[in-house]
Scaffold this active site. Sequence first.
Site, PDB file in Angstrom:
ATOM      1  N   HIS A   1       0.817  -1.223   0.000  1.00  0.00           N
ATOM      2  CA  HIS A   1       0.000   0.000   0.000  1.00  0.00           C
ATOM      3  C   HIS A   1       0.845   1.264   0.000  1.00  0.00           C
ATOM      4  O   HIS A   1       0.333   2.343  -0.262  1.00  0.00           O
ATOM      5  CB  HIS A   1      -0.912   0.030   1.231  1.00  0.00           C
ATOM      6  N   HIS A   2       2.119   1.157   0.349  1.00  0.00           N
ATOM      7  CA  HIS A   2       3.044   2.297   0.368  1.00  0.00           C
ATOM      8  C   HIS A   2       2.509   3.443   1.230  1.00  0.00           C
ATOM      9  O   HIS A   2       2.578   4.616   0.854  1.00  0.00           O
ATOM     10  CB  HIS A   2       3.349   2.783  -1.054  1.00  0.00           C
ATOM     11  N   CYS A   3       1.959   3.087   2.377  1.00  0.00           N
ATOM     12  CA  CYS A   3       1.421   4.076   3.331  1.00  0.00           C
ATOM     13  C   CYS A   3       0.314   4.928   2.710  1.00  0.00           C
ATOM     14  O   CYS A   3       0.169   6.104   3.033  1.00  0.00           O
ATOM     15  CB  CYS A   3       2.531   4.955   3.895  1.00  0.00           C
ATOM     16  N   ALA A   4      -0.425   4.348   1.786  1.00  0.00           N
ATOM     17  CA  ALA A   4      -1.492   5.088   1.116  1.00  0.00           C
ATOM     18  C   ALA A   4      -2.752   4.236   0.979  1.00  0.00           C
ATOM     19  O   ALA A   4      -3.407   4.246  -0.059  1.00  0.00           O
ATOM     20  CB  ALA A   4      -1.007   5.551  -0.260  1.00  0.00           C
ATOM     21  N   MET A   5      -3.094   3.494   2.030  1.00  0.00           N
ATOM     22  CA  MET A   5      -4.227   2.579   1.968  1.00  0.00           C
ATOM     23  C   MET A   5      -5.548   3.259   1.588  1.00  0.00           C
ATOM     24  O   MET A   5      -6.288   2.722   0.763  1.00  0.00           O
ATOM     25  CB  MET A   5      -4.368   1.813   3.279  1.00  0.00           C
TER      26      MET A   5
END
Length: 151
Positions: A107-111
């Site tokens: 998610h690359h801290c972008a859920m």
Amino acid sequence: MILTVSFEKTTYNELPWKFEAGTPNMSGAVGLAPPWTTSRAWLDAIAAHEQRLLQLASAELARLPEIDIIGTAATRRRCCRFTMKGVHPHDLGTILDAEGVAVRTGHHCAMPVMTFFGLPATARASFGCYNTSATWRAWCRRWARRGEVFA
């Protein structure tokens, strides 16, 4: 660290995984402090180098019909996010790892954004001052073998 994130709620993981990020590399930061504080040109040269690699990567990935580049803002820096049709990003990362290609998946801290766009995850190729255009060309050669790898 976190199990789920949405605009309504955040659910943290249980211990010890709640603290998986670990201790920052403080000694590395201190060791790099002199060049950062003495030469703005050094930082500008690194940024320009990373931007050239990002442009090269984006152009090459855009030529592959099975690849969807995620995010095309003009102000992108240092990384290219993408998905491959018919392949979950986590599987893609595992397959590429077996081929000697390192990407990050998730998610690359972008859920919340991933949820909004209906993406389970993405793959991300990141670039740094230690990468070269030869590194990227080797990465592309691995992609050229994708017919064998993904068959």
